[in-house]
Motif scaffolding. Structure first.
Motif, PDB file in Angstrom:
ATOM      1  N   ASP A 202     -18.459 -13.801-100.347  1.00 53.91           N
ATOM      2  CA  ASP A 202     -17.853 -12.646 -99.920  1.00 53.91           C
ATOM      3  C   ASP A 202     -18.968 -11.477-100.482  1.00 53.91           C
ATOM      4  O   ASP A 202     -17.607 -10.621-100.662  1.00 53.91           O
ATOM      5  N   TYR A 203     -20.095 -11.755-100.976  1.00 56.26           N
ATOM      6  CA  TYR A 203     -20.362 -10.636-101.632  1.00 56.26           C
ATOM      7  C   TYR A 203     -21.206 -10.405-101.026  1.00 56.26           C
ATOM      8  O   TYR A 203     -21.879 -10.805-101.176  1.00 56.26           O
ATOM      9  N   PRO A 204     -22.237  -8.832-101.313  1.00 55.48           N
ATOM     10  CA  PRO A 204     -21.496  -8.015-101.715  1.00 55.48           C
ATOM     11  C   PRO A 204     -20.283  -7.810-100.349  1.00 55.48           C
ATOM     12  O   PRO A 204     -19.536  -5.935-100.703  1.00 55.48           O
ATOM     13  N   LYS A 205     -20.555  -8.093 -99.660  1.00 56.90           N
ATOM     14  CA  LYS A 205     -19.276  -7.707 -98.473  1.00 56.90           C
ATOM     15  C   LYS A 205     -18.875  -8.979 -97.368  1.00 56.90           C
ATOM     16  O   LYS A 205     -19.523 -10.228 -98.144  1.00 56.90           O
TER      17      LYS A 205
END
Length: 181
Positions: free
Chosen positions: A18-21
């Motif tokens: 869950d990075y960057p979204k």
């Protein structure tokens, strides 16, 4: 490359969910760079096909491509050329717009960074959609370089970037793959 080496290199890359979204798994090579043995083995493996070949320059894409590219340039006894985001280089530059997942951006190179006919290897840490690498290759070719290869530690094959670069007539070397984003 042996399956054992591929396993070791893959294990040295940190995955951040869950990075960057949300929904993206970020493949963080800073852990590989911080491991002297893994870093050395990755660089040695990236340059292996060009050992003893004439390579004039290695071009690295900002920012992790600078780290890997500098090491690769040292190994093949060539110069290093930074490819940076727009506005970050101090001398006269040529610029290329490239596609992002949503929108566009620009990269630049000094106008005198490569000479026509020079043999260049492009290096970055990871290839996903291939937009940045495609822009970098177009930029290098605009200056007259012969891009002899594009090298990446990590490939995200589901996103098609390596295939896009091969379709441009540039051989691609990757060391490890991760499925998904």
């Amino acid at each position: 490359m042996t399956p054992e080496l591929a396993h070791d290199l893959k294990a040295s890359v940190r995955s951040i969910p869950d990075y960057p979204k949300p929904g993206i798994v970020f493949r963080d090579i800073t852990t590989l760079l911080g491991d002297p043995r893994a870093f050395r083995r990755a660089v040695d493996e990236l340059v292996q096909p060009w050992a003893g070949s004439k390579v004039d320059k290695v071009a690295g894409i900002e920012a992790r491509g600078f780290i890997i590219g500098g090491a690769v340039a040292h190994q093949v006894s060539s110069g290093f050329v930074p490819i940076r985001k727009k506005g970050k280089l101090p001398h006269t530059c040529v610029s290329m717009e490239y596609a992002l997942e949503y929108g566009t951006d620009h990269i630049e190179i000094h106008v005198d960074a490569v000479k026509p006919g020079e043999r260049v290897i492009l290096v970055d840490d990871l290839i996903a959609t291939g937009g940045t690498a495609e822009g970098a290759i177009k930029l290098l070719r605009q200056l007259g370089a012969e891009v002899v290869a594009a090298c990446f530690i990590v490939d995200l094959p589901d996103l098609g970037g390596a295939a896009k670069i091969r379709a441009m007539g540039v051989p691609v070397r990757t060391l490890i793959e991760f499925g998904g984003h």
